[in-house]
Structure formats: C-alpha cells, structure tokens
Design an enzyme around this catalytic site. Sequence first.
Site: not given
Length: 407
Positions: A216, A294
């Site tokens: 955030n 990934k």
Amino acid sequence: MSSLVGKSVLLVVSGGIAAFKIPDLVRRLRERGAAVTIVLTEAAKQFVTPLTLASLSGNKVYDDLFSLTDEIEMGHIELSRSADFVLVAPATANIIAKAANGLADDLASTLLLATDKRPVYAPAMNVRMWLNEATIRNVAALRAAGATILGPADGVMACGEFGPGRMIEPLEIVDGLEKLLSADASATDRPLAGYRAVVTAGPTREPIDPVRYISNKSSGKQGYAIAAALAAAGAQTILVSGPVDLAPPDGVSVVRVETAVQMLAEVEGALPSDIFVAAAAVADWRAKSVGAQKTKKGPKGPPSIELVENPDILATVSKMKKGRPRLVVGFAAETENLIANAKAKLNRKGCDLIVANDVGAENEIFGGDKNRVAIVDKDDAQQWPQSAKGDVAERLVALIASRLATI
Ligand SMILES: Cc1cc2nc3c(=O)[nH]c(=O)nc-3n(C[C@H](O)[C@H](O)[C@H](O)COP(=O)(O)O)c2cc1C
C-alpha cells in the site's frame, strides 16, 4: 519520598455520596506530607461535616463565597491561586457541568474558574449520569482544557446499579496525584524516561512470487516521527518498520521486516513495553501460496490469486492476557465516516486510543509531510488541526505521557 511532601492541596468537595470517603482521603494526603485546605459545596455538607474535615485537615474549611471574615482573611482568588494544585473529589455531575461551562455561582465553582492550576477531578456519580451525553461532553471539555480526570471506577453503586461512576478509592487518588506530580517534575525534558515503547511503521509487503507483491501507499513518515518523538521524550524505543525509504530516527532501534507475519513476530519479540503504537499500514491479506518462480504470462490469461487473512497485530497486542502494554495506540486510515469508523475500530480491536486520519484522495496524507488527525478514545473524539507529521507526533507523545501518568 512522596512527591506530595510540602505540597498544598486545595480540595473541593462536592455533594455526592462518595463524600463519606473524603475524611480518609484527607488523612492519606496528610500522611504523604501534603497540607490540605478544603472547600465544601452546600450539597457536600449534607454528606460530610465541616467540623470533621476541619479536624482532620487541621485547617479552616471554607464554604461561603460571601463570608465577610473569610474574604478578609483569605480572598477567594487567593485561595484558588495559593495551592500547588486543585483536586475536586468527589466531583459531581453538577460541578463538572459548571466547571466545563464556566459557571461561578458558589465558592467552589468560582475557585475552579479563578484558579491558575489545571484541576484534577475524581468523578463520582450514578452510571446513567456518567454515561449521559451532557456529562460526556462536559468531561471532554474539561480534558481539552487540560484537566486530569482520575477514574471513575466500575462497580456497584450506592443506588444498587452497576457500571462506571464510582469514585476511585482515596489511596488510588493519592497515587494518581503523586504520579502527576512526578510527571510534572520531569515533564519539561524527558517525561517518558524509564518507559519502553514499541512502534510499527510503514507498509507491509506481501509476496505473490519472487518479483511481485501486494502493498500500500504508506510512507512510514508518521510512524517514524512518533518513534523519534518517543525517544526524544526519553522512552527506550524499538521501531518495527516495513519497507520504507527513511533514515532510522536518532536514538531508536529499528528492526526491518517485509510481511505482516514477520512484523507480528518482531513486535512480540520486542514486548513487553509500556507503550505500543501501531502506526504501520499492515496489509489485511496475503497470497495463500507464493510462487517459487516468476509467474509467466500465458494463453490462460491472468492468474487468480487466492488471498488469506493476515494476523491482526493491533488486536493481538491489545487483547494480550499477559504483558499487555499499558497504553495501546492504533491508527485508522479511513476514507469516510472518520470518527464513527475509528470508534468502531477502537471497540473491535480493544486498544486505548485511535489516531484517525482521513486518507481520502484530496488529503494527500500518504507520503505527504502533513497530517490531520482526530484522536478517539472510549469517551471522546478530538480533531487536531492539520500540522507537520513531526508536530502531530510530539502532541501525541505528550498525550501518551499524560495518560500514562494517570493509569
Ligand atoms: C443521596 C444523594 C446522593 C447523591 N449522590 C450524587 C453523586 O454521587 N454524584 C452526583 O453527581 N450527584 C449526586 N447527588 C446529586 C447532587 O447532590 C446534586 O446534583 C447537587 O446539586 C450537587 O451539588 P454540588 O455539585 O454543588 O455539590 C446526590 C443526591 C442525593 C440526594
């Protein structure tokens, strides 16, 4: 040695049933070396006699604003100024209302208006009187004006009802005064010397795979400023920080973490402490499983990520059965209904204070250098003006120090 030795206390006794405990309070104050001068309201005289209190205090008892002899001997303004501090015990709903609104229609209320000290009140009243909106407003107004409120306690009342409203015991009042005096003595420089504080700050970063994460916009600036202010006030301070781009504040030990799970573990490791300030913007959720490699773009389209709930660090610390910090301060970042949501959060999490900030897009709180917060506790909500995060931190630390002095 008691910090009350040599102090003079102006004790205002108002007309509650708990006035029957005042002879004991006077005895305890004198035992600790304080001189006590007593002012009674008319109603108080129904519960305790001036003669008893004059005998126990060894001083004249005052009750009449218009007494010619009293006014010549010791004018009412002088009476209010000559004491080291003013204690109102028991403090009725009525005297609290009068003091909060600046009424001065008898000797006691006139003294409270004329005093240059910040009075200490030990309220005592029926639970419904204490929880009445008017009393809540009046108590908040007194607090905002710098008064200290000691108690009340929960318990069975003289009227048979149960709840908050009982005056705390005389010995607890005397201990509270001693703490206030000791806090005053060192207040100018390091009011939190000898205290331990743990602060969390910044966001957490919840990995999805080795290169991606959920996070955030928290910059950590407010939490870092609070840790700096706590350390400057003398507290031994540990800052458990999520990933941010800030230098460690002077005198603070910084422990760096990435995830909420790590943050909780480090907080638990840093406890016990007297103060816990949860300023971090902890991610509510994390990916259930973290990819070892990934995640590749492919013909199946975007992957879906299953989320699981993160530990609630504020609630965990607030509800600790053993070793709970004496003061737990949470933060609430809200985009609407700031005070109502903060109050609900205070109750849900079980913390003592909430610093609520409106992080709506127009306020630019995240990453900015200023903050506009409301301070919410179980009785009260105070909106502070917008100011630099450092100033908010200093004001919050002053509030923490004054709260700790009375619990
Ligand atoms: C038996 C009795 C007990 C009372 N106890 C309390 C009390 O504990 N707290 C309170 O706020 N008022 C109490 N009251 C009401 C106050 O005495 C009343 O509000 C009075 O006006 C207070 O005046 P004062 O604040 O000038 O002392 C009581 C009244 C009676 C008759």
